[in-house]
Design a protein around this motif. Structure first.
Motif, PDB file in Angstrom:
ATOM      1  N   GLU A   1       0.831  -1.215   0.000  1.00  0.00           N
ATOM      2  CA  GLU A   1       0.000   0.000   0.000  1.00  0.00           C
ATOM      3  C   GLU A   1       0.860   1.256   0.000  1.00  0.00           C
ATOM      4  O   GLU A   1       0.662   2.162  -0.823  1.00  0.00           O
ATOM      5  N   TYR A   2       1.858   1.326   0.900  1.00  0.00           N
ATOM      6  CA  TYR A   2       2.695   2.522   1.004  1.00  0.00           C
ATOM      7  C   TYR A   2       3.636   2.663  -0.189  1.00  0.00           C
ATOM      8  O   TYR A   2       3.828   3.765  -0.719  1.00  0.00           O
ATOM      9  N   ILE A   3       4.239   1.558  -0.610  1.00  0.00           N
ATOM     10  CA  ILE A   3       5.205   1.614  -1.708  1.00  0.00           C
ATOM     11  C   ILE A   3       4.530   2.025  -3.008  1.00  0.00           C
ATOM     12  O   ILE A   3       5.006   2.919  -3.728  1.00  0.00           O
ATOM     13  N   LEU A   4       3.413   1.389  -3.324  1.00  0.00           N
ATOM     14  CA  LEU A   4       2.719   1.720  -4.563  1.00  0.00           C
ATOM     15  C   LEU A   4       2.166   3.139  -4.532  1.00  0.00           C
ATOM     16  O   LEU A   4       2.155   3.831  -5.561  1.00  0.00           O
ATOM     17  N   LEU A   5       1.718   3.589  -3.377  1.00  0.00           N
ATOM     18  CA  LEU A   5       1.212   4.955  -3.269  1.00  0.00           C
ATOM     19  C   LEU A   5       2.325   5.971  -3.530  1.00  0.00           C
ATOM     20  O   LEU A   5       2.111   6.987  -4.212  1.00  0.00           O
ATOM     21  N   HIS A   6       3.514   5.693  -3.012  1.00  0.00           N
ATOM     22  CA  HIS A   6       4.646   6.602  -3.233  1.00  0.00           C
ATOM     23  C   HIS A   6       5.005   6.663  -4.713  1.00  0.00           C
ATOM     24  O   HIS A   6       5.172   7.762  -5.272  1.00  0.00           O
ATOM     25  N   GLU A   7       5.133   5.507  -5.353  1.00  0.00           N
ATOM     26  CA  GLU A   7       5.511   5.494  -6.766  1.00  0.00           C
ATOM     27  C   GLU A   7       4.397   6.078  -7.632  1.00  0.00           C
ATOM     28  O   GLU A   7       4.664   6.787  -8.615  1.00  0.00           O
ATOM     29  N   TRP A   8       3.153   5.787  -7.291  1.00  0.00           N
ATOM     30  CA  TRP A   8       2.029   6.356  -8.029  1.00  0.00           C
ATOM     31  C   TRP A   8       1.986   7.870  -7.877  1.00  0.00           C
ATOM     32  O   TRP A   8       1.635   8.585  -8.824  1.00  0.00           O
ATOM     33  N   MET A   9       2.392   8.370  -6.709  1.00  0.00           N
ATOM     34  CA  MET A   9       2.437   9.819  -6.488  1.00  0.00           C
ATOM     35  C   MET A   9       3.507  10.463  -7.359  1.00  0.00           C
ATOM     36  O   MET A   9       3.328  11.580  -7.859  1.00  0.00           O
ATOM     37  N   HIS A  10       4.624   9.761  -7.569  1.00  0.00           N
ATOM     38  CA  HIS A  10       5.649  10.268  -8.497  1.00  0.00           C
ATOM     39  C   HIS A  10       5.058  10.425  -9.894  1.00  0.00           C
ATOM     40  O   HIS A  10       5.325  11.421 -10.587  1.00  0.00           O
ATOM     41  N   ILE A  11       4.281   9.434 -10.323  1.00  0.00           N
ATOM     42  CA  ILE A  11       3.675   9.507 -11.653  1.00  0.00           C
ATOM     43  C   ILE A  11       2.658  10.640 -11.717  1.00  0.00           C
ATOM     44  O   ILE A  11       2.618  11.402 -12.684  1.00  0.00           O
ATOM     45  N   ARG A  12       1.853  10.764 -10.699  1.00  0.00           N
ATOM     46  CA  ARG A  12       0.819  11.795 -10.678  1.00  0.00           C
ATOM     47  C   ARG A  12       1.431  13.191 -10.660  1.00  0.00           C
ATOM     48  O   ARG A  12       0.889  14.116 -11.283  1.00  0.00           O
ATOM     49  N   ARG A  13       2.542  13.364  -9.977  1.00  0.00           N
ATOM     50  CA  ARG A  13       3.203  14.672  -9.869  1.00  0.00           C
ATOM     51  C   ARG A  13       4.090  15.004 -11.072  1.00  0.00           C
ATOM     52  O   ARG A  13       4.685  16.071 -11.127  1.00  0.00           O
ATOM     53  N   LYS A  14       4.197  14.077 -12.041  1.00  0.00           N
ATOM     54  CA  LYS A  14       5.050  14.278 -13.226  1.00  0.00           C
ATOM     55  C   LYS A  14       6.510  14.496 -12.824  1.00  0.00           C
ATOM     56  O   LYS A  14       7.229  15.314 -13.413  1.00  0.00           O
ATOM     57  N   ASP A  15       6.979  13.763 -11.820  1.00  0.00           N
ATOM     58  CA  ASP A  15       8.337  13.970 -11.321  1.00  0.00           C
ATOM     59  C   ASP A  15       9.398  13.556 -12.332  1.00  0.00           C
ATOM     60  O   ASP A  15      10.503  14.117 -12.352  1.00  0.00           O
ATOM     61  N   LEU A  16       9.088  12.568 -13.167  1.00  0.00           N
ATOM     62  CA  LEU A  16      10.067  12.162 -14.174  1.00  0.00           C
ATOM     63  C   LEU A  16      10.310  13.286 -15.184  1.00  0.00           C
ATOM     64  O   LEU A  16      11.441  13.483 -15.646  1.00  0.00           O
ATOM     65  N   TRP A  17       9.275  14.029 -15.525  1.00  0.00           N
ATOM     66  CA  TRP A  17       9.440  15.160 -16.430  1.00  0.00           C
ATOM     67  C   TRP A  17      10.218  16.282 -15.755  1.00  0.00           C
ATOM     68  O   TRP A  17      11.021  16.979 -16.400  1.00  0.00           O
ATOM     69  N   LYS A  18       9.987  16.482 -14.464  1.00  0.00           N
ATOM     70  CA  LYS A  18      10.744  17.499 -13.736  1.00  0.00           C
ATOM     71  C   LYS A  18      12.229  17.139 -13.708  1.00  0.00           C
ATOM     72  O   LYS A  18      13.098  18.006 -13.895  1.00  0.00           O
ATOM     73  N   LYS A  19      12.528  15.859 -13.487  1.00  0.00           N
ATOM     74  CA  LYS A  19      13.932  15.442 -13.457  1.00  0.00           C
ATOM     75  C   LYS A  19      14.573  15.582 -14.833  1.00  0.00           C
ATOM     76  O   LYS A  19      15.755  15.941 -14.940  1.00  0.00           O
ATOM     77  N   ALA A  20      13.798  15.297 -15.891  1.00  0.00           N
ATOM     78  CA  ALA A  20      14.330  15.460 -17.240  1.00  0.00           C
ATOM     79  C   ALA A  20      14.677  16.923 -17.504  1.00  0.00           C
ATOM     80  O   ALA A  20      15.704  17.235 -18.128  1.00  0.00           O
ATOM     81  N   LEU A  21      13.844  17.832 -17.041  1.00  0.00           N
ATOM     82  CA  LEU A  21      14.113  19.264 -17.209  1.00  0.00           C
ATOM     83  C   LEU A  21      15.393  19.666 -16.486  1.00  0.00           C
ATOM     84  O   LEU A  21      16.234  20.392 -17.044  1.00  0.00           O
ATOM     85  N   MET A  22      15.567  19.201 -15.245  1.00  0.00           N
ATOM     86  CA  MET A  22      16.754  19.577 -14.481  1.00  0.00           C
ATOM     87  C   MET A  22      18.013  18.940 -15.056  1.00  0.00           C
ATOM     88  O   MET A  22      19.096  19.545 -15.028  1.00  0.00           O
ATOM     89  N   LEU A  23      17.885  17.727 -15.583  1.00  0.00           N
ATOM     90  CA  LEU A  23      19.036  17.092 -16.243  1.00  0.00           C
ATOM     91  C   LEU A  23      19.444  17.872 -17.484  1.00  0.00           C
ATOM     92  O   LEU A  23      20.639  18.049 -17.755  1.00  0.00           O
ATOM     93  N   ALA A  24      18.458  18.343 -18.251  1.00  0.00           N
ATOM     94  CA  ALA A  24      18.769  19.117 -19.452  1.00  0.00           C
ATOM     95  C   ALA A  24      19.462  20.430 -19.089  1.00  0.00           C
ATOM     96  O   ALA A  24      20.428  20.838 -19.743  1.00  0.00           O
ATOM     97  N   ALA A  25      18.978  21.108 -18.031  1.00  0.00           N
ATOM     98  CA  ALA A  25      19.606  22.362 -17.605  1.00  0.00           C
ATOM     99  C   ALA A  25      21.040  22.127 -17.136  1.00  0.00           C
ATOM    100  O   ALA A  25      21.942  22.918 -17.445  1.00  0.00           O
ATOM    101  N   THR A  26      21.266  21.043 -16.410  1.00  0.00           N
ATOM    102  CA  THR A  26      22.613  20.748 -15.922  1.00  0.00           C
ATOM    103  C   THR A  26      23.541  20.360 -17.061  1.00  0.00           C
ATOM    104  O   THR A  26      24.715  20.763 -17.082  1.00  0.00           O
ATOM    105  N   ALA A  27      23.040  19.578 -18.019  1.00  0.00           N
ATOM    106  CA  ALA A  27      23.872  19.183 -19.152  1.00  0.00           C
ATOM    107  C   ALA A  27      24.251  20.393 -20.008  1.00  0.00           C
ATOM    108  O   ALA A  27      25.383  20.490 -20.497  1.00  0.00           O
ATOM    109  N   LEU A  28      23.320  21.334 -20.185  1.00  0.00           N
ATOM    110  CA  LEU A  28      23.597  22.512 -21.003  1.00  0.00           C
ATOM    111  C   LEU A  28      24.617  23.428 -20.337  1.00  0.00           C
ATOM    112  O   LEU A  28      25.436  24.057 -21.016  1.00  0.00           O
ATOM    113  N   HIS A  29      24.581  23.481 -18.994  1.00  0.00           N
ATOM    114  CA  HIS A  29      25.496  24.351 -18.245  1.00  0.00           C
ATOM    115  C   HIS A  29      26.431  23.484 -17.388  1.00  0.00           C
ATOM    116  O   HIS A  29      26.643  23.774 -16.205  1.00  0.00           O
ATOM    117  N   TRP A  30      27.001  22.477 -17.986  1.00  0.00           N
ATOM    118  CA  TRP A  30      27.831  21.507 -17.276  1.00  0.00           C
ATOM    119  C   TRP A  30      29.078  22.137 -16.665  1.00  0.00           C
ATOM    120  O   TRP A  30      29.624  21.628 -15.686  1.00  0.00           O
TER     121      TRP A  30
END
Length: 326
Positions: A159-188
């Motif tokens: 219950e707790y594990i799936l809720l945490h991972e599902w919350m990551h999906i709901r919050r679009k956290d993977l897209w947020k991390k992709a944005l921060m990775l792109a900013a860091t790569a551009l200004h490495w």
């Protein structure tokens, strides 16, 4: 470009210095969005911004602002070559990760099936199990997948594990991390950007934990922290830890879970003011209008009365100064 790097470095160091204070008075989501704001600023061209001040500056024919001078050709080549190298490394790591995740199987049991059915109205996802997973995690930008290690969990842990991972999906956290990775790569080449990425990865987990605790209720905070600690103790040390349930500093996350409290209206107003201030600081720009001497009347070989007359007709003020030449 130098002005943008200096501004970004100062913003990053300022957020990092006040990070603990922010967690004390505000929701963990505030530092997360402050990092995202800086990341967006780094991805946009330097000329894009909010005009807040216009300055007229008398200068010679060369540029008035040394920070606005263009980079040498070699510096531009090194910058983009480094960015390409960082992106290639990230792509290689992603391909290697997806190669390991081929060894996954659908996770089917009553606890997981019941949980999926109960959350069918949210974002779509599938749950897998893999021996290559060090801890529960989520991956896939366009088709999110939850992967759990090949271990047995209780119904409460599921219950707790799936809720945490599902919350990551709901919050679009993977897209947020992709944005921060792109900013860091551009200004490495900016060390502050790597500090921003490291702290953002920790703060995004704290923000996700806060949303999970809000959904669970205060009575379940201790149980959620216990499951987090238990999963850490059972983590497979031979596997590589990816973004997931155990990302971030464990001690910091458990402390934030046990000290979680509702943000007051006064603190919410202060958070809005702080975010707005950082928005103006990050995107505000001062336009410098160079006034070159081209329109100044020529006074060469004119006597003092003649020079006064010319300046008076053109509407210029003047002061007299004398220099003794030997």
């Amino acid at each position: 470009m130098a002005a943008l790097q200096l501004k970004a470095a100062l913003l990053i160091l300022g957020i990092a210095a006040g990070r603990k204070l922010l967690f004390r008075f505000f929701s963990p989501r505030l530092p997360e969005w402050l990092w995202i704001l800086v990341g967006i600023r780094l991805l946009l061209p330097q000329g894009i911004g909010i005009p807040i001040l216009s300055v007229r500056h008398l200068c010679a024919p060369y540029p008035c602002d040394p920070f606005a001078a263009p980079l040498p050709g070699v510096a531009v080549w090194v910058r983009w070559s480094g960015a390409d190298a960082v992106l290639l490394i990230l792509l290689a790591n992603a391909l290697r990760f997806y190669g390991r995740m081929r060894q996954k199987e659908d996770l089917q049991n009553d606890a997981v099936s019941g949980w999926i059915q109960a959350h069918s109205r949210g974002p779509r996802f599938r749950v897998y199990t893999s021996s290559m997973a060090a801890s529960p995690m989520v991956y896939g930008l366009f088709s999110p997948k939850i992967v759990l290690p090949a271990q047995q969990y209780s119904e409460t842990q599921y219950e707790y594990i799936l809720l945490h991972e599902w919350m990551h999906i709901r919050r679009k956290d993977l897209w947020k991390k992709a944005l921060m990775l792109a900013a860091t790569a551009l200004h490495w080449y900016n060390p502050a950007c790597w500090l921003m990425l490291a702290l953002f990865n920790r703060d995004i987990e704290l923000a996700c934990d806060a949303d999970v605790l809000r959904a669970l209720g205060k009575a379940e905070h201790a149980g959620y922290a216990h499951v987090l600690l238990d999963c850490y103790c059972r983590m497979n040390p031979s596997a590589v830890l990816e973004t997931g349930f155990l990302s971030g500093m464990l001690q910091e996350r458990i402390g934030a879970i046990m000290n979680q409290k509702k943000m007051s209206k006064k603190a919410a107003c202060c958070a809005v003011f702080l975010f707005g201030s950082l928005l103006l600081t990050a995107f505000g720009k001062i336009s410098v209008q160079a006034v070159t001497p081209e329109n100044v009347p020529v006074l060469t070989w004119k006597t003092l009365p003649e020079a006064k007359e010319v300046l008076g007709k053109e509407g210029y003020g003047y002061t007299l100064s004398f220099e003794v030449v030997r």
